[in-house]
Design a protein around this motif. Sequence first.
Motif, PDB file in Angstrom:
ATOM      1  N   GLN A 225       0.560  -1.456   0.189  1.00  0.00           N
ATOM      2  CA  GLN A 225      -0.094  -0.017  -0.011  1.00  0.00           C
ATOM      3  C   GLN A 225       0.960   0.938   0.093  1.00  0.00           C
ATOM      4  O   GLN A 225       0.838   2.069  -0.866  1.00  0.00           O
ATOM      5  CB  GLN A 225      -0.699  -0.059   1.197  1.00  0.00           C
ATOM      6  N   ARG A 229       0.432   4.049  -2.745  1.00  0.00           N
ATOM      7  CA  ARG A 229       0.281   5.492  -2.640  1.00  0.00           C
ATOM      8  C   ARG A 229       1.705   6.623  -3.122  1.00  0.00           C
ATOM      9  O   ARG A 229       0.569   7.754  -3.400  1.00  0.00           O
ATOM     10  CB  ARG A 229       0.236   5.655  -0.985  1.00  0.00           C
ATOM     11  N   GLN A 230       3.248   6.423  -3.026  1.00  0.00           N
ATOM     12  CA  GLN A 230       4.015   6.956  -3.847  1.00  0.00           C
ATOM     13  C   GLN A 230       3.213   7.002  -5.358  1.00  0.00           C
ATOM     14  O   GLN A 230       3.923   8.010  -5.512  1.00  0.00           O
ATOM     15  CB  GLN A 230       5.083   6.434  -3.592  1.00  0.00           C
ATOM     16  N   LEU A 232       1.093   6.828  -6.650  1.00  0.00           N
ATOM     17  CA  LEU A 232      -0.229   7.460  -6.966  1.00  0.00           C
ATOM     18  C   LEU A 232       0.101   8.819  -7.190  1.00  0.00           C
ATOM     19  O   LEU A 232      -0.406  10.461  -7.354  1.00  0.00           O
ATOM     20  CB  LEU A 232      -1.671   7.004  -5.718  1.00  0.00           C
ATOM     21  N   TYR A 265      -3.409  -2.032  -8.613  1.00  0.00           N
ATOM     22  CA  TYR A 265      -3.662  -1.569  -7.300  1.00  0.00           C
ATOM     23  C   TYR A 265      -4.898  -1.628  -7.110  1.00  0.00           C
ATOM     24  O   TYR A 265      -4.882  -1.860  -5.592  1.00  0.00           O
ATOM     25  CB  TYR A 265      -2.785  -0.047  -7.438  1.00  0.00           C
ATOM     26  N   LEU A 271      -4.819   0.321  -2.549  1.00  0.00           N
ATOM     27  CA  LEU A 271      -5.622   1.401  -3.070  1.00  0.00           C
ATOM     28  C   LEU A 271      -6.977   1.453  -2.646  1.00  0.00           C
ATOM     29  O   LEU A 271      -7.399   0.590  -3.691  1.00  0.00           O
ATOM     30  CB  LEU A 271      -5.190   1.982  -4.343  1.00  0.00           C
ATOM     31  N   GLU A 275     -10.286   6.479  -2.101  1.00  0.00           N
ATOM     32  CA  GLU A 275      -8.768   7.463  -1.649  1.00  0.00           C
ATOM     33  C   GLU A 275      -7.877   8.140  -2.623  1.00  0.00           C
ATOM     34  O   GLU A 275      -7.788   9.136  -2.645  1.00  0.00           O
ATOM     35  CB  GLU A 275      -8.246   6.287  -1.112  1.00  0.00           C
ATOM     36  N   VAL A 276      -8.241   7.106  -4.194  1.00  0.00           N
ATOM     37  CA  VAL A 276      -7.609   7.988  -5.150  1.00  0.00           C
ATOM     38  C   VAL A 276      -8.760   8.835  -6.043  1.00  0.00           C
ATOM     39  O   VAL A 276      -7.820   9.749  -5.605  1.00  0.00           O
ATOM     40  CB  VAL A 276      -7.402   6.828  -6.198  1.00  0.00           C
ATOM     41  N   ALA A 279      -8.139  11.983  -3.491  1.00  0.00           N
ATOM     42  CA  ALA A 279      -7.081  12.746  -4.071  1.00  0.00           C
ATOM     43  C   ALA A 279      -7.103  13.204  -5.639  1.00  0.00           C
ATOM     44  O   ALA A 279      -6.158  14.579  -5.555  1.00  0.00           O
ATOM     45  CB  ALA A 279      -6.183  11.166  -3.607  1.00  0.00           C
TER      46      ALA A 279
END
Length: 506
Positions: A225, A229-230, A232, A265, A271, A275-276, A279
């Motif tokens: 994860q 996230r990095q 993303l 992901y 992910l 959350e995606v 962001a």
Amino acid sequence: MVNLILVLGDQLSMNLSALRAGDKASDVVVMAEVTDEAGYVPHHPKKIAFLFAAMRKFAKRLSDDGWTVDYARLEAGETSIVGALLAAATRHGADRVIATEPGEWRLIEALTHCPVPVDQRPDDRFIASHQDFAGWAKGRKALRMEYFYRDMRRKTGLMMEGDDPAGGQWNYDHDNRKPAPGQVDYSGPMRFTPDDTVQEVLTLVAARFGDNFGDLDDFWFATDQGQARQHLAHWIKGGLPQFGDFQDAMLDDNRFLYHGLVGLYVNAGLLDPMEVCEAVEAAWQAGDAPINAAEGFIRQIIGWREYVRGIYFLEGPDYTQRNGLKHTRDLPAVYWGGATFMRCMKQSVAQTKEEAYAHHIQRLMVTGNFALLAGIAPAQIHEWYLAVYADAYEWVEAPNVIGMSQFADGGIIASKPYVSSGNYINKMSDYCGGCAYKVAHKTGKQACPFNLLYWHFLDRHRDLFKGNPRMGNMYAVWDRMDAAKRQTIITEGDDILARLDAGEPV
Ligand code: FAD
Ligand code: DLZ
Ligand code: SF4
């Protein structure tokens, strides 16, 4: 009483409904690398490596978090998920399994018939439940994604101003879909150097699945994860601002353009879809991305992704067997890297082999378009897509292939078949310049096969499509064509199909 908590390879989320229902103090999490899952189609080696590495890291995370985890590595020889559950039930004296409903009818059925009772809980990582989707679909004549998407915007509140869409419009696609840019100022997806866990898995996959179609070298996917996230954040900064503009473009020397590569992901659970989207919304609010990019991306996640899942579960287990156009041709060798003179096919397949990735338009308008025009059996092309892409699971792949791309569901997803001549590919890519065929040639030795097969397809399916209001123009053009030219097109199209059948390169 001990419960087993099943976590599948594409359920690597700490907030999984099965984990929420379990008790860390007494229950045992079961995760298993099994030959049935690794072999129901010949998955791309990078896809298997990605999932096994991500599964092993997730198991470690669960155990660091206080869970007892019973993890079967492939070497343990478990063949099936049910087999792994039965063995674990004996080991731990468990008489009940808690699972999150799998994303495939095949596994749902297997769990339903498992000798140890399995409580399959809804997969609430999705925004729309099965009931939500069925409720939306009930009584509608046509299940068009756009209206479903608006409900998802209202439900999530993403890019909403009160009851209205931000900026006053639901959809900014008229600002998207520009032809291929001269140059791309985004360095592409974030690449991760394989750590010890990944290295170990790569060695295993090379030994056990090295003969599957697909290259294993240069493995760079995120496998937990934190890395996802990095990736993303890197894409939101560098790729999102121009994602909308060039989402349909294709370039010979740039495989990723501005695409997010978040699908693999999100689908595996590394992910969370919300959350995606949040962001992306935040980047737009901060003025770091234009509205057409942010809205276009959010539509794909809360619109298309949720919608195709809804269709898969609404339509039932026979969906992958549908064949509305009665297509029966075997999948030609070009899909497995066989020789071809078609630059667009060569590029799309080569990239798929190397990366386990192709973007939407390559999937839809190159490999999908060709399969549809050539009349490939939908079940065969469905298995190909399910095997070769790192983001492919049946719930998402099948509606895209059987429905959107091959029109095999009779028009539930698409209101007309996604077919085009070489013109579209030429407009959106720089492939045609380097091709042995000439995109401007409609007939003759060097005529682009898409040009010939496009008319061949329309002609042979005339009875079915002549009444489709969105296709009237195409038939009008065909009918106005000189009769001798029409016959030449059919004869030359027949010749291409005969060459495919004979296993000759096209
Ligand atoms: P981006 O271009 O960055 O798009 C953003 C995200 O939106 C994707 O990651 C995905 O999560 C979502 N999305 C966009 N379009 C769709 C769609 N039509 N259906 C579902 N989600 C969508 N997607 C898969 O996740 N798995 C598949 O197996 C798959 N098979 C496909 C087969 C065909 C024939 C076609 C035409 C499309 C398929 N898609 C599939 C949809 C889409 O092509 C991929 O989601 C996308 O190319 C993945 O790349 P990306 O992450 O860079 O996406
Ligand atoms: C795709 C896949 C592969 C290759 N291997 C495994 C595995 O060994 N164990 C596992 O739990 N899951 C695997 N998966 C993912 C499953 O196939 C997936 O959970 C179902 O297809 C439902 O989406
Ligand atoms: Fe593809 Fe036709 Fe263009 Fe060649 S000319 S790259 S076959 S569209």
